[in-house]
Design a protein around this motif. Sequence first.
Motif: not given
Length: 277
Positions: A118-128, A151-163
């Motif tokens: 799974x790729x690290x994902x930007x919260x909002x992407x540009x274009x495609x 909700x996922x941040x609260x449950x620990x399903x995802x975390x933000x990386x340095x970027x």
Amino acid sequence: MADPSETPPEGANLHAPVARLLRPLVRLFVARGITFPALTTLLRELYVNVAEYDFSLPGKEQTDSRVSLLTGIHRKEVSRLRGAGAPVSVVPSAVSRTSRIIARWLADPRFTDVNGQPLPLARIGEGDAPSFEALVAAVTRDLRPRAVLDQWLDRGLVVPDAEGRIVLTEAAYVPKGGDESHLYYFGRNLHDHIAASVANITGPTPRFLERAVHYDGLSRDLAERLEARAREIAMEALQQANREAHAACETDPGGSHRWNFGLYVYAEDVPPAAAKA
């Protein structure tokens, strides 16, 4: 007349494996306050339900007398309990949405790297460009991606990386003990594993793959190393199956069938007395 409490010879050889099967469940029941009288009430209802719906004769109406004969439950009790309908396990909406979003993140080439991770994902992407917002929108339009993310941040399903990108964590693969999703999959996965085993016993030939690799008399170090390696192998298999199923579903017309591919890993310290039992 035969004593209804007696087990016929063809069922007697099930006593030992059923006792072993039920032991961890009884441990859970006692821990969670499900008493023996409460369990017998549930079992009585299930016996009647199974006999009514799974053992009916083609072209014949199922009668109270036959259900009573099959189950050993008094006919008056059978009459009271019949007609409840087969139990249906409804997927909690939150569980369904979460599992579908995670499954797509792990399977869709738009959201995975060249190795299928799974790729690290930007919260909002540009274009495609792949983004968490695009991921959620690909599964459902009924939820705001920001609400899912919070909700996922609260449950620990995802975390933000340095970027500041959103990263799927290992916690996303395993529900927390005792929460809604864990209890749902507890019932679903155990049901399917047991149903596959029962079908293989009752059918003329084994229908489902149901195998295990097991070694006894191991050192603790080796058992722990084998457990860790088995987890790696299992996760690789599950992710590969998910990717192939996701791709196949893109062109499938749909229908009433379902499919489940499950794996488990278990290890324990067995006292010498228990090992000889």
